[in-house]
Design a protein around this motif. Sequence first.
Motif, PDB file in Angstrom:
ATOM      1  N   THR A   1       6.553 -11.690  11.669  1.00 13.90           N
ATOM      2  CA  THR A   1       6.502 -10.321  12.169  1.00 13.90           C
ATOM      3  C   THR A   1       7.695 -10.112  13.096  1.00 13.90           C
ATOM      4  OG1 THR A   1       5.287  -8.719  13.511  1.00 13.90           O
ATOM      5  CG2 THR A   1       4.866 -11.049  14.003  1.00 13.90           C
TER       6      THR A   1
ATOM      7  N   SER B   1       0.851  -1.203   0.000  1.00 17.00           N
ATOM      8  CA  SER B   1       0.000   0.000   0.000  1.00 17.00           C
ATOM      9  C   SER B   1       0.876   1.238   0.000  1.00 17.00           C
ATOM     10  CB  SER B   1      -0.896   0.002   1.240  1.00 17.00           C
ATOM     11  OG  SER B   1      -1.637  -1.194   1.291  1.00 17.00           O
TER      12      SER B   1
ATOM     13  N   TYR C   1       1.392 -12.904  -6.815  1.00 14.15           N
ATOM     14  CA  TYR C   1       2.490 -12.106  -7.352  1.00 14.15           C
ATOM     15  C   TYR C   1       2.485 -12.177  -8.871  1.00 14.15           C
ATOM     16  CZ  TYR C   1       4.322 -12.436  -2.591  1.00 14.15           C
ATOM     17  OH  TYR C   1       4.481 -12.357  -1.232  1.00 14.15           O
TER      18      TYR C   1
ATOM     19  N   ALA D   1       6.824  -2.638  11.828  1.00 13.10           N
ATOM     20  CA  ALA D   1       7.207  -1.477  11.010  1.00 13.10           C
ATOM     21  C   ALA D   1       6.715  -0.185  11.636  1.00 13.10           C
ATOM     22  CB  ALA D   1       6.648  -1.639   9.590  1.00 13.10           C
TER      23      ALA D   1
ATOM     24  N   ILE E   1       0.251   1.428   6.645  1.00 14.88           N
ATOM     25  CA  ILE E   1       0.919   0.417   7.477  1.00 14.88           C
ATOM     26  C   ILE E   1       0.028  -0.028   8.633  1.00 14.88           C
ATOM     27  CG2 ILE E   1       2.976  -0.090   8.851  1.00 14.88           C
ATOM     28  CD1 ILE E   1       4.507   1.973   7.323  1.00 14.88           C
TER      29      ILE E   1
HETATM   30  C1  FMN Z   1       3.218  -8.729  -0.663  1.00 13.80           C
HETATM   31  C2  FMN Z   1       2.698  -8.257   0.664  1.00 13.80           C
HETATM   32  C3  FMN Z   1       2.148  -6.980   0.762  1.00 13.80           C
HETATM   33  C4  FMN Z   1       1.724  -6.488   1.997  1.00 13.80           C
HETATM   34  N1  FMN Z   1       1.246  -5.209   2.080  1.00 13.80           N
HETATM   35  C5  FMN Z   1       1.041  -4.649   3.291  1.00 13.80           C
HETATM   36  C6  FMN Z   1       0.742  -3.263   3.404  1.00 13.80           C
HETATM   37  O1  FMN Z   1       0.664  -2.523   2.423  1.00 13.80           O
HETATM   38  N2  FMN Z   1       0.570  -2.754   4.651  1.00 13.80           N
HETATM   39  C7  FMN Z   1       0.684  -3.538   5.775  1.00 13.80           C
HETATM   40  O2  FMN Z   1       0.560  -3.012   6.886  1.00 13.80           O
HETATM   41  N3  FMN Z   1       0.948  -4.848   5.688  1.00 13.80           N
HETATM   42  C8  FMN Z   1       1.148  -5.417   4.473  1.00 13.80           C
HETATM   43  N4  FMN Z   1       1.463  -6.753   4.377  1.00 13.80           N
HETATM   44  C9  FMN Z   1       1.508  -7.555   5.602  1.00 13.80           C
HETATM   45  C10 FMN Z   1       2.795  -7.317   6.390  1.00 13.80           C
HETATM   46  O3  FMN Z   1       3.922  -7.734   5.616  1.00 13.80           O
HETATM   47  C11 FMN Z   1       2.754  -8.107   7.701  1.00 13.80           C
HETATM   48  O4  FMN Z   1       1.841  -7.452   8.536  1.00 13.80           O
HETATM   49  C12 FMN Z   1       4.073  -8.270   8.410  1.00 13.80           C
HETATM   50  O5  FMN Z   1       3.826  -8.860   9.649  1.00 13.80           O
HETATM   51  C13 FMN Z   1       4.815  -6.994   8.639  1.00 13.80           C
HETATM   52  O6  FMN Z   1       6.033  -7.289   9.304  1.00 13.80           O
HETATM   53  P1  FMN Z   1       6.398  -6.549  10.675  1.00 13.80           P
HETATM   54  O7  FMN Z   1       5.313  -6.848  11.679  1.00 13.80           O
HETATM   55  O8  FMN Z   1       7.724  -7.122  11.088  1.00 13.80           O
HETATM   56  O9  FMN Z   1       6.463  -5.079  10.350  1.00 13.80           O
HETATM   57  C14 FMN Z   1       1.823  -7.297   3.157  1.00 13.80           C
HETATM   58  C15 FMN Z   1       2.342  -8.577   3.037  1.00 13.80           C
HETATM   59  C16 FMN Z   1       2.771  -9.062   1.810  1.00 13.80           C
HETATM   60  C17 FMN Z   1       3.333 -10.448   1.715  1.00 13.80           C
END
Ligand code: FMN
Length: 202
Positions: free
Chosen positions: A87, A39, A187, A57, A51
């Motif tokens: 995560t 996003s 993908y 993040a 996010i």
């Molecule tokens: C291809 C892909 C796109 C994603 N897009 C988003 C996004 O735009 N925003 C978001 O918050 N999570 C998104 N996610 C989910 C996050 O990657 C997921 O919540 C992950 O736990 C984030 O890692 P963190 O908790 O270490 O930050 C996406 C996952 C994938 C595989």
Amino acid sequence: MNIVNFKEIKPKIMYYGTPTLLLTTLNEDGSTNISPMSSSWALGDCIVLGIGLGGKAIENLKRHKECVINLPSPNLWRNVERISSFTGIREIPDYKKEIGFTFKKDKYQAAELTPLKSKTVLPTRIKECPIQIEAVVKDIRIPEYNSLFAIVETQVLHFHAAENIVQNENYINPVEWSPLIYNFRHYFGLGREIGKTFRSET
Ligand SMILES: Cc1cc2nc3c(=O)[nH]c(=O)nc-3n(C[C@H](O)[C@H](O)[C@H](O)COP(=O)(O)O)c2cc1C
């Protein structure tokens, strides 16, 4: 596509096909976390990210207002997928546990990707990504109507591009560069499906 008629549907997800990015942010101990995201939008030197509030993040960005927006090419979809169920949060929120998320500290190792020192920000860049954008967080807004995600406004500081996708000094050659598209949890690259996420229902 020959459109004959329309049908109203209630999709659970609205990911209509945006570029995948790997957001790197700084952990409290100085290491770098990687979060797959899709996003985002860019206007001028501003890149806006959507996010989720339950992840590492956003926790990192609230504490340390720097990040790198790393753009993988389609050939890296498996590396992205390797960390899609992880995560960086130790105390995983229940809703994330229920859908299969587990804790992973070292996302670089898990994704089989390589850290590269950034020019001015502390989070590292991802060597394998042809585009790496160092940015500073200007604002984090949590919409009043929704407590699920934050809208994070960033300003670009440094734009790094692999030499083979650069043309005329300051332009990206769109024939050489192609994003990894996240299309309803599948993908795609160059208009062709190449894989899907562990959460895909179709
Ligand atoms: C291809 C892909 C796109 C994603 N897009 C988003 C996004 O735009 N925003 C978001 O918050 N999570 C998104 N996610 C989910 C996050 O990657 C997921 O919540 C992950 O736990 C984030 O890692 P963190 O908790 O270490 O930050 C996406 C996952 C994938 C595989």
